[in-house]
Design an enzyme around this catalytic site. Structure first.
Site, PDB file in Angstrom:
ATOM      1  N   ASP A   1       5.752  -7.300   5.640  1.00  0.00           N
ATOM      2  CA  ASP A   1       5.524  -8.252   4.507  1.00  0.00           C
ATOM      3  C   ASP A   1       6.640  -8.024   3.602  1.00  0.00           C
ATOM      4  O   ASP A   1       7.262  -9.244   3.269  1.00  0.00           O
ATOM      5  CB  ASP A   1       4.312  -8.454   4.139  1.00  0.00           C
ATOM      6  CG  ASP A   1       3.439  -9.158   5.267  1.00  0.00           C
ATOM      7  OD1 ASP A   1       3.726 -10.158   6.185  1.00  0.00           O
ATOM      8  OD2 ASP A   1       2.183  -8.851   5.338  1.00  0.00           O
TER       9      ASP A   1
ATOM     10  N   ARG B   1       1.219  -5.810  -5.067  1.00  0.00           N
ATOM     11  CA  ARG B   1       1.351  -6.660  -3.776  1.00  0.00           C
ATOM     12  C   ARG B   1       1.767  -8.179  -4.249  1.00  0.00           C
ATOM     13  O   ARG B   1       1.393  -9.182  -3.265  1.00  0.00           O
ATOM     14  CB  ARG B   1      -0.168  -6.585  -3.103  1.00  0.00           C
ATOM     15  CG  ARG B   1      -0.619  -5.353  -2.734  1.00  0.00           C
ATOM     16  CD  ARG B   1      -1.702  -5.646  -1.761  1.00  0.00           C
ATOM     17  NE  ARG B   1      -1.988  -4.192  -1.362  1.00  0.00           N
ATOM     18  CZ  ARG B   1      -1.771  -3.781  -0.159  1.00  0.00           C
ATOM     19  NH1 ARG B   1      -0.938  -4.288   0.797  1.00  0.00           N
ATOM     20  NH2 ARG B   1      -2.178  -2.556   0.299  1.00  0.00           N
TER      21      ARG B   1
ATOM     22  N   LYS C   1       8.317   1.042   5.431  1.00  0.00           N
ATOM     23  CA  LYS C   1       7.038   1.750   4.918  1.00  0.00           C
ATOM     24  C   LYS C   1       5.810   1.168   5.305  1.00  0.00           C
ATOM     25  O   LYS C   1       5.797   0.161   5.383  1.00  0.00           O
ATOM     26  CB  LYS C   1       7.151   1.927   3.357  1.00  0.00           C
ATOM     27  CG  LYS C   1       5.893   2.442   2.865  1.00  0.00           C
ATOM     28  CD  LYS C   1       4.546   1.781   2.670  1.00  0.00           C
ATOM     29  CE  LYS C   1       4.726   0.288   1.726  1.00  0.00           C
ATOM     30  NZ  LYS C   1       3.670  -0.510   1.754  1.00  0.00           N
ATOM     31  N   THR C   2       5.016   1.885   6.117  1.00  0.00           N
ATOM     32  CA  THR C   2       3.697   1.537   6.329  1.00  0.00           C
ATOM     33  C   THR C   2       3.228   2.856   7.107  1.00  0.00           C
ATOM     34  O   THR C   2       3.664   3.113   8.275  1.00  0.00           O
ATOM     35  CB  THR C   2       3.360   0.459   6.784  1.00  0.00           C
ATOM     36  OG1 THR C   2       1.999   0.342   7.269  1.00  0.00           O
ATOM     37  CG2 THR C   2       4.188   0.146   8.304  1.00  0.00           C
TER      38      THR C   2
ATOM     39  N   ASP D   1       0.521   2.559   8.914  1.00  0.00           N
ATOM     40  CA  ASP D   1      -0.030   1.717   9.992  1.00  0.00           C
ATOM     41  C   ASP D   1       0.878   2.034  11.327  1.00  0.00           C
ATOM     42  O   ASP D   1       0.548   1.877  12.442  1.00  0.00           O
ATOM     43  CB  ASP D   1      -0.130   0.237  10.083  1.00  0.00           C
ATOM     44  CG  ASP D   1      -1.491   0.023   8.851  1.00  0.00           C
ATOM     45  OD1 ASP D   1      -2.161   0.786   8.444  1.00  0.00           O
ATOM     46  OD2 ASP D   1      -1.680  -1.319   8.703  1.00  0.00           O
TER      47      ASP D   1
ATOM     48  N   GLY E   1       0.800  -1.159   0.008  1.00  0.00           N
ATOM     49  CA  GLY E   1      -0.180  -0.092  -0.091  1.00  0.00           C
ATOM     50  C   GLY E   1       0.731   1.237   0.085  1.00  0.00           C
ATOM     51  O   GLY E   1       2.056   1.269   0.341  1.00  0.00           O
TER      52      GLY E   1
END
Length: 546
Positions: free
Chosen positions: A172, A141, A198-199, A201, A77
């Protein structure tokens, strides 16, 4: 491509770098490392990249390097600042030798496997500096986990003369980067693999990684929207706003937005699990706050909900674990319809879990039983938790009203903030942090490192004092069950209930629940006083006691 006034102005912003990266560097090695769990198993799986030391860069002497080419992949994402990682890597690679080239693989890891790429030139990159999104090369992905994929990748890497591959992704994606680094090292192919954290979240962090990039910008973007809703809420005074926020595996975004906005209620998934709360316990907690405010004549409020909270309710978590095992059975692979899949899991789960499954609203139960994402996770973003909870709160309040325990009104509005924050123009913090991560990756490559993640630390200090280096990806790994099998993965960082950010929130939430203590953060500021424009997240400030 069309360029907005903001983009044109932001293009002139020059991201700041740590002092150590402003000239030649030398790599200072720490002690050998080990994985956070399952040390023997992880060492056996990664014999060529396990146990490497943490690297810190200091000022060094100039070294002439022959020309080399680098590949870059955006994976998973989107997160604000990805373009600045690429621009930092581009500038870093060119500073080592102007003849060096940077190639971007199109639409994520699949571009490597399918040999779909483009050269990133100065003319191209200048259109994307300090902008949001991943649209320069796109993302995807596709999981890199099969030898056939690795071998297809090495073909194009050799053809393009690529010495190193940089994979920008979350836990992941960086796990895949580690697997690829190990494979190429074992085969002695001579291709290095470097990761970047990176994220939005915020769950890719540890003692070495202070924060994942994009978290700062996304939280500021969501907080602006929440603040706007709270202003409207306090103006109309007739609705409870249930706001679901991204964060499947951790509640970092919800907690940070709560610290910035001071809503009446913020649920924290990790606390729900630690207290073994049932779905009814969560609903009762919200209903009690609604009733208490109604008793004071305040029939309005705001509730922040992490998107993955349903997975943290212990009974439902146990149900999901068995569903995952059942859906991984060979006979489940040929099911073609949703109804058939639901009937299949009903027939194969335990009586205890079947009872829980049947107790859930049909739409929620169905989503838990349907196909997983590419990493084997329930697609919780498709579960309208905000509507589920408000519906159940309304039912409970209706019962209380008949018993005289609730005297107010309960009108609701629903929101889910996800895509709104993923491609926002990066804040000054993320612009600087991401540029530094990319530039630093070029130094890891120049120093011959592979299986490392680029890290920048001490980021609550001025950028000149930031510390640059690298951490072995294996250091962050353990074994977890995915798609019915134990697999090596990077351990996710959850909200720590004994950490300073949560403790600060817990000390104030009763007051915020009763009072209308809203904060309206306003839009992300790019220009203006430093104390307004260049602040880090509350999470980082509290964690580092700044």
């Amino acid at each position: 491509m069309a360029i907005s006034n903001l983009q044109a102005a932001r293009a002139a912003y020059q991201p700041k770098l740590p002092k150590a990266l402003l000239g030649p560097v030398k790599a200072v090695e720490g002690a050998p490392t080990q994985s956070v769990g399952n040390q023997a198993e992880i060492k056996e799986l990664f014999p060529n990249t396990y146990g490497m030391p943490v690297i810190t860069f200091e000022a060094g002497e100039p070294v002439e390097l022959p020309p080399f080419n680098v590949g870059i992949i955006l994976s998973g994402g989107q997160a604000p600042g990805g373009h600045n990682v690429i621009s930092g890597l581009f500038d870093g690679v060119k500073s080592l030798n102007p003849a060096n080239k940077l190639y971007g693989f199109i639409l994520g890891p699949g571009g490597l496997v399918d040999h779909n790429y483009m050269e990133i030139t100065s003319e191209l990159i200048d259109n994307y500096r300090n902008t949001g999104g991943f649209d320069i090369i796109g993302s995807g992905r596709t999981k890199l986990e099969e030898e056939s994929q690795f071998e297809k990748g090495i073909q194009i890497l050799r053809e393009l003369g690529i010495k190193a591959l940089v994979i920008i992704g979350g836990d992941d994606s960086n796990t895949n980067a580690c697997v690829l680094a190990e494979y190429y090292a074992a085969k002695k192919y001579g291709v290095q693999v470097i990761g970047c954290p990176k994220t939005i979240d915020g769950d890719l962090k540890n003692e070495q990684i202070e924060t994942s990039f994009g978290f700062d910008t996304a939280c500021k973007t969501y907080s602006e929207l929440i603040g706007n809703i709270q202003r409207d809420c306090n103006s109309a005074r007739k609705y409870w706003h249930f706001i679901k926020l991204m964060g499947r595996s951790a509640s970092h975004i919800a907690l940070e937005c709560a610290l910035q906005c001071q809503p009446n209620i913020c649920l924290v998934s990790e606390e729900v699990e630690a207290k073994a709360m049932s779905l009814d316990d969560v609903v009762t907690y919200i209903a009690e706050a609604v009733a208490a405010r109604a008793a004071e004549g305040n029939n309005f409020g705001t509730v922040l909900i992490p998107e993955g909270i349903i997975e943290f309710i212990p009974a439902i978590k146990k149900l999901i674990a068995e569903l995952n095992d059942v859906l991984a059975l060979p006979e489940a692979q040929n099911i073609t319809s949703a109804n058939e899949q639901i009937d299949f899991v009903k027939a194969h789960i335990s009586a205890e879990n079947l009872a829980i499954f049947k107790s859930l609203p049909s739409d929620v139960a169905a989503q838990l039983a349907l196909d997983r994402d590419p990493h084997g996770n329930v697609q919780v973003s498709l579960i309208e938790t905000e509507k589920l909870l408000s519906r159940m709160v309304a039912d409970k309040l209706a019962v209380w009203k008949k018993a005289g325990k609730f005297v107010g009104k309960f009108g609701t509005q629903h929101h889910f903030f996800g895509y709104e924050g993923r491609c926002a123009a990066p804040s000054n913090y993320d612009a600087d942090y991401c540029y530094s991560l990319g530039y630093n990756a070029s130094r890891l490559i120049a120093n011959g490192k592979t299986g490392y993640m680029s890290i920048i630390k001490n980021t609550t200090a001025p950028a000149a004092e930031w510390i640059a280096g690298g951490v072995p990806i294996t250091m962050m790994m353990n074994l977890e069950k995915r798609n019915g099998k134990m697999k090596p993965v990077i351990r996710k960082a959850l909200v720590e209930l004994d950490g300073a950010p949560f403790k600060f929130f817990a000390a104030h939430r009763e007051q915020w629940a009763k009072e209308t203590a809203y904060v309206y953060p306003g839009p992300i500021q790019y220009w203006g006083p430093t104390e307004v424009c260049d602040q880090t997240t509350k999470t980082l400030q509290l964690e580092q006691a700044k």
